[in-house]
Design an enzyme around this catalytic site. Structure first.
Site, mmCIF file in Angstrom:
data_model
loop_
_atom_site.group_PDB
_atom_site.id
_atom_site.type_symbol
_atom_site.label_atom_id
_atom_site.label_comp_id
_atom_site.label_asym_id
_atom_site.label_seq_id
_atom_site.Cartn_x
_atom_site.Cartn_y
_atom_site.Cartn_z
ATOM 1 N N GLU A 77 0.813 -1.226 0.000
ATOM 2 C CA GLU A 77 0.000 0.000 0.000
ATOM 3 C C GLU A 77 0.849 1.281 0.000
ATOM 4 O O GLU A 77 0.349 2.350 0.348
ATOM 5 C CB GLU A 77 -0.923 0.011 1.218
ATOM 6 C CG GLU A 77 -2.000 -1.058 1.179
ATOM 7 C CD GLU A 77 -3.083 -0.764 2.190
ATOM 8 O OE1 GLU A 77 -4.171 -0.334 1.778
ATOM 9 O OE2 GLU A 77 -2.819 -0.947 3.404
ATOM 10 N N HIS A 96 -0.171 5.839 7.274
ATOM 11 C CA HIS A 96 -1.371 5.050 6.970
ATOM 12 C C HIS A 96 -1.493 3.999 8.057
ATOM 13 O O HIS A 96 -0.560 3.241 8.292
ATOM 14 C CB HIS A 96 -1.263 4.371 5.607
ATOM 15 C CG HIS A 96 -2.295 3.303 5.398
ATOM 16 N ND1 HIS A 96 -3.651 3.584 5.464
ATOM 17 C CD2 HIS A 96 -2.203 1.966 5.175
ATOM 18 C CE1 HIS A 96 -4.333 2.451 5.272
ATOM 19 N NE2 HIS A 96 -3.479 1.464 5.098
ATOM 20 N N HIS A 98 -4.365 1.429 10.682
ATOM 21 C CA HIS A 98 -5.656 0.750 10.830
ATOM 22 C C HIS A 98 -6.046 0.730 12.300
ATOM 23 O O HIS A 98 -6.550 -0.283 12.788
ATOM 24 C CB HIS A 98 -5.552 -0.705 10.335
ATOM 25 C CG HIS A 98 -4.811 -0.890 9.040
ATOM 26 N ND1 HIS A 98 -3.801 -1.810 8.880
ATOM 27 C CD2 HIS A 98 -4.948 -0.279 7.843
ATOM 28 C CE1 HIS A 98 -3.335 -1.748 7.627
ATOM 29 N NE2 HIS A 98 -4.004 -0.840 6.979
HETATM 30 ZN ZN LIG Z 1 -3.988 -0.494 4.975
#
Ligand SMILES: [Zn+2]
Length: 248
Positions: A77, A96, A98
Protein backbone atom coordinates in the site's frame (compact mmCIF):
# COMPACT_ATOMS: atom_id res chain seq x y z
CA UNK A 1 21.22 11.25 -3.10
CA UNK A 2 22.41 10.44 0.40
CA UNK A 3 20.03 11.18 3.25
CA UNK A 4 21.28 12.38 6.65
CA UNK A 5 21.58 9.58 9.18
CA UNK A 6 19.69 11.68 11.75
CA UNK A 7 16.72 11.84 9.43
CA UNK A 8 16.69 8.09 8.89
CA UNK A 9 16.94 7.53 12.64
CA UNK A 10 13.96 9.86 13.10
CA UNK A 11 11.94 7.76 10.71
CA UNK A 12 12.88 4.62 12.62
CA UNK A 13 11.83 6.36 15.83
CA UNK A 14 8.47 7.32 14.30
CA UNK A 15 7.86 3.68 13.39
CA UNK A 16 8.70 2.50 16.89
CA UNK A 17 6.54 5.18 18.55
CA UNK A 18 3.52 4.40 16.41
CA UNK A 19 3.93 0.73 17.32
CA UNK A 20 4.44 1.43 21.03
CA UNK A 21 1.34 3.64 21.14
CA UNK A 22 -0.78 0.97 19.39
CA UNK A 23 -1.48 3.09 16.32
CA UNK A 24 0.09 0.46 14.06
CA UNK A 25 0.46 -3.23 14.83
CA UNK A 26 1.98 -5.69 12.38
CA UNK A 27 0.55 -3.48 9.65
CA UNK A 28 0.46 0.22 8.81
CA UNK A 29 3.34 2.49 7.79
CA UNK A 30 4.88 5.95 7.98
CA UNK A 31 6.92 7.82 5.38
CA UNK A 32 8.72 11.14 4.87
CA UNK A 33 9.20 13.14 1.71
CA UNK A 34 12.79 12.85 0.45
CA UNK A 35 14.58 16.03 1.64
CA UNK A 36 16.61 16.39 -1.57
CA UNK A 37 14.28 14.89 -4.21
CA UNK A 38 10.80 16.25 -3.47
CA UNK A 39 8.89 13.75 -5.62
CA UNK A 40 10.53 10.79 -3.89
CA UNK A 41 9.77 9.49 -0.42
CA UNK A 42 11.38 7.26 2.20
CA UNK A 43 9.73 4.40 4.04
CA UNK A 44 10.52 0.96 5.38
CA UNK A 45 10.47 -2.31 3.51
CA UNK A 46 7.40 -4.44 4.26
CA UNK A 47 7.95 -5.19 7.93
CA UNK A 48 6.10 -4.61 11.22
CA UNK A 49 6.95 -1.05 12.38
CA UNK A 50 8.07 -2.32 15.79
CA UNK A 51 10.90 -4.28 14.11
CA UNK A 52 12.18 -1.60 11.73
CA UNK A 53 15.76 -0.38 11.67
CA UNK A 54 17.70 2.01 9.42
CA UNK A 55 18.71 -0.78 7.02
CA UNK A 56 15.03 -1.43 6.29
CA UNK A 57 14.43 2.08 4.92
CA UNK A 58 13.98 2.40 1.16
CA UNK A 59 13.58 5.26 -1.33
CA UNK A 60 10.62 5.31 -3.71
CA UNK A 61 9.63 7.40 -6.70
CA UNK A 62 6.29 9.14 -6.54
CA UNK A 63 4.70 6.23 -8.39
CA UNK A 64 5.97 3.70 -5.86
CA UNK A 65 8.95 2.24 -7.73
CA UNK A 66 11.88 1.37 -5.44
CA UNK A 67 15.08 3.28 -6.34
CA UNK A 68 17.30 0.48 -5.02
CA UNK A 69 15.29 -2.41 -3.63
CA UNK A 70 18.36 -4.58 -2.96
CA UNK A 71 16.10 -7.61 -2.61
CA UNK A 72 13.77 -5.95 -0.13
CA UNK A 73 10.00 -6.28 -0.50
CA UNK A 74 7.99 -3.03 -0.43
CA UNK A 75 4.66 -2.44 1.31
CA UNK A 76 1.75 -3.24 -1.02
CA UNK A 77 0.00 0.00 0.00
CA UNK A 78 2.98 2.35 -0.46
CA UNK A 79 1.05 4.10 -3.28
CA UNK A 80 -1.01 5.97 -0.67
CA UNK A 81 2.08 7.95 0.31
CA UNK A 82 3.16 8.87 -3.23
CA UNK A 83 -0.32 10.09 -4.15
CA UNK A 84 -0.53 12.34 -1.08
CA UNK A 85 2.93 13.83 -1.72
CA UNK A 86 1.97 14.37 -5.36
CA UNK A 87 -1.20 16.27 -4.53
CA UNK A 88 -0.01 18.12 -1.43
CA UNK A 89 3.28 20.03 -1.73
CA UNK A 90 2.82 21.11 1.90
CA UNK A 91 2.92 17.54 3.20
CA UNK A 92 6.30 16.22 4.37
CA UNK A 93 5.18 13.10 6.28
CA UNK A 94 2.35 10.57 5.91
CA UNK A 95 0.98 7.78 8.13
CA UNK A 96 -1.37 5.05 6.97
CA UNK A 97 -2.79 3.01 9.82
CA UNK A 98 -5.66 0.75 10.83
CA UNK A 99 -6.03 1.79 14.47
CA UNK A 100 -9.05 0.19 16.07
CA UNK A 101 -10.56 3.47 17.23
CA UNK A 102 -11.22 4.87 13.76
CA UNK A 103 -12.75 1.79 12.13
CA UNK A 104 -16.33 2.14 13.53
CA UNK A 105 -16.59 5.69 12.14
CA UNK A 106 -15.54 4.60 8.65
CA UNK A 107 -18.21 1.91 8.42
CA UNK A 108 -21.19 3.75 9.89
CA UNK A 109 -21.10 7.25 8.47
CA UNK A 110 -21.02 8.60 12.03
CA UNK A 111 -18.97 11.82 11.79
CA UNK A 112 -15.64 11.74 13.63
CA UNK A 113 -15.01 15.20 15.11
CA UNK A 114 -12.52 16.64 17.58
CA UNK A 115 -13.73 16.90 21.17
CA UNK A 116 -10.36 17.58 22.85
CA UNK A 117 -7.78 20.27 21.95
CA UNK A 118 -5.01 17.77 21.19
CA UNK A 119 -7.17 16.34 18.42
CA UNK A 120 -8.07 19.73 16.93
CA UNK A 121 -5.89 19.21 13.85
CA UNK A 122 -8.10 16.40 12.53
CA UNK A 123 -10.56 19.18 11.64
CA UNK A 124 -14.34 19.41 11.82
CA UNK A 125 -15.04 17.53 8.59
CA UNK A 126 -13.11 14.26 8.46
CA UNK A 127 -14.14 12.58 5.17
CA UNK A 128 -14.46 8.85 4.52
CA UNK A 129 -13.12 7.28 1.33
CA UNK A 130 -14.94 4.14 0.19
CA UNK A 131 -12.90 2.06 -2.27
CA UNK A 132 -16.10 0.47 -3.56
CA UNK A 133 -17.46 3.75 -4.92
CA UNK A 134 -15.00 3.92 -7.82
CA UNK A 135 -13.34 0.50 -7.81
CA UNK A 136 -16.10 -1.98 -6.93
CA UNK A 137 -15.32 -5.15 -4.99
CA UNK A 138 -11.61 -5.20 -4.10
CA UNK A 139 -9.50 -6.45 -1.20
CA UNK A 140 -9.85 -2.84 0.11
CA UNK A 141 -6.07 -2.50 -0.05
CA UNK A 142 -4.74 0.51 -1.97
CA UNK A 143 -2.39 -1.33 -4.32
CA UNK A 144 -2.05 1.05 -7.27
CA UNK A 145 -1.79 4.76 -8.04
CA UNK A 146 -5.34 5.04 -9.40
CA UNK A 147 -6.81 4.03 -6.05
CA UNK A 148 -4.26 6.10 -4.15
CA UNK A 149 -5.00 9.24 -6.17
CA UNK A 150 -8.71 8.75 -5.61
CA UNK A 151 -8.06 8.50 -1.86
CA UNK A 152 -5.80 11.59 -1.96
CA UNK A 153 -8.56 13.52 -3.72
CA UNK A 154 -10.93 12.65 -0.86
CA UNK A 155 -8.32 13.81 1.65
CA UNK A 156 -8.06 17.12 -0.23
CA UNK A 157 -6.48 19.83 1.92
CA UNK A 158 -7.35 18.07 5.18
CA UNK A 159 -5.21 16.31 7.77
CA UNK A 160 -7.12 13.02 7.89
CA UNK A 161 -9.29 10.84 5.67
CA UNK A 162 -10.90 7.65 6.94
CA UNK A 163 -10.99 4.57 4.71
CA UNK A 164 -14.16 2.48 4.93
CA UNK A 165 -13.59 -0.88 6.62
CA UNK A 166 -9.84 -0.37 6.55
CA UNK A 167 -8.27 2.54 8.45
CA UNK A 168 -7.13 6.04 7.58
CA UNK A 169 -4.45 8.27 6.11
CA UNK A 170 -2.91 11.14 8.09
CA UNK A 171 -0.87 13.89 6.41
CA UNK A 172 1.42 16.37 8.12
CA UNK A 173 4.01 19.08 7.71
CA UNK A 174 6.57 17.15 9.77
CA UNK A 175 7.18 13.69 11.16
CA UNK A 176 6.46 14.79 14.72
CA UNK A 177 3.25 16.49 13.68
CA UNK A 178 1.91 13.50 11.75
CA UNK A 179 2.71 11.13 14.61
CA UNK A 180 1.03 13.40 17.16
CA UNK A 181 -2.06 13.74 14.99
CA UNK A 182 -2.20 9.97 14.44
CA UNK A 183 -2.05 9.26 18.17
CA UNK A 184 -4.68 11.85 19.10
CA UNK A 185 -6.94 10.92 16.20
CA UNK A 186 -7.20 7.45 17.68
CA UNK A 187 -7.67 8.74 21.24
CA UNK A 188 -10.37 11.15 20.08
CA UNK A 189 -12.18 8.30 18.32
CA UNK A 190 -12.13 6.22 21.50
CA UNK A 191 -13.36 9.15 23.61
CA UNK A 192 -16.11 10.00 21.13
CA UNK A 193 -17.40 6.42 21.34
CA UNK A 194 -17.41 6.58 25.14
CA UNK A 195 -19.01 10.01 25.26
CA UNK A 196 -21.65 9.04 22.73
CA UNK A 197 -22.68 6.13 24.96
CA UNK A 198 -23.42 8.63 27.74
CA UNK A 199 -25.33 11.19 25.72
CA UNK A 200 -25.10 14.00 23.24
CA UNK A 201 -21.51 15.02 22.54
CA UNK A 202 -20.28 18.62 22.49
CA UNK A 203 -17.44 18.96 19.98
CA UNK A 204 -14.88 21.72 19.56
CA UNK A 205 -16.33 24.60 17.58
CA UNK A 206 -14.61 25.86 14.42
CA UNK A 207 -13.41 28.83 16.44
CA UNK A 208 -11.97 26.58 19.16
CA UNK A 209 -10.20 24.45 16.55
CA UNK A 210 -8.70 27.59 15.03
CA UNK A 211 -7.66 28.94 18.44
CA UNK A 212 -5.91 25.69 19.37
CA UNK A 213 -4.02 25.46 16.10
CA UNK A 214 -2.96 29.11 16.18
CA UNK A 215 -1.24 28.61 19.51
CA UNK A 216 0.27 25.20 18.78
CA UNK A 217 4.03 25.32 18.42
CA UNK A 218 7.13 23.17 18.55
CA UNK A 219 6.77 22.91 22.32
CA UNK A 220 3.72 20.65 21.98
CA UNK A 221 5.40 18.31 19.53
CA UNK A 222 8.66 18.16 21.49
CA UNK A 223 6.94 17.45 24.79
CA UNK A 224 5.02 14.53 23.30
CA UNK A 225 7.94 13.24 21.24
CA UNK A 226 10.34 13.13 24.19
CA UNK A 227 7.93 11.03 26.22
CA UNK A 228 7.12 8.73 23.33
CA UNK A 229 10.85 8.23 22.62
CA UNK A 230 11.28 7.19 26.24
CA UNK A 231 8.40 4.72 26.03
CA UNK A 232 9.66 3.31 22.72
CA UNK A 233 13.24 2.94 23.97
CA UNK A 234 14.60 5.37 21.37
CA UNK A 235 16.98 8.32 21.92
CA UNK A 236 15.35 11.73 21.99
CA UNK A 237 16.92 14.24 19.61
CA UNK A 238 15.75 17.81 20.22
CA UNK A 239 14.57 19.16 16.90
CA UNK A 240 16.25 22.43 15.87
CA UNK A 241 13.77 25.22 15.24
CA UNK A 242 15.54 26.24 12.04
CA UNK A 243 17.64 24.48 9.42
CA UNK A 244 17.24 21.51 7.10
CA UNK A 245 15.89 19.17 9.77
CA UNK A 246 13.42 21.63 11.25
CA UNK A 247 10.54 20.70 8.99
CA UNK A 248 11.00 16.97 9.09
ZN1 LIG B 1 -3.99 -0.49 4.98
Amino acid sequence: MKVAKELLEELVTANRILAREDIVDSFGHVSIRHPGIPDHYLMSRARAPECIDVDDLMEFTRDGAAVDAAGRKAYAERFIHGAVYEMRPDVLAVVHHHSHGVIPFGVTGMALRPLIPLAAAIGADVPTWDSRTSFGDTSLLVTNMAMARDLAATLGTRTVALMRGHGCVVAGGSLREVVLNSVYLNLNADLQMQAHALGEVTFLSQGEIRAVLETRGAFTYERAWERWCRRAGRPYDVRPMEGPLADV
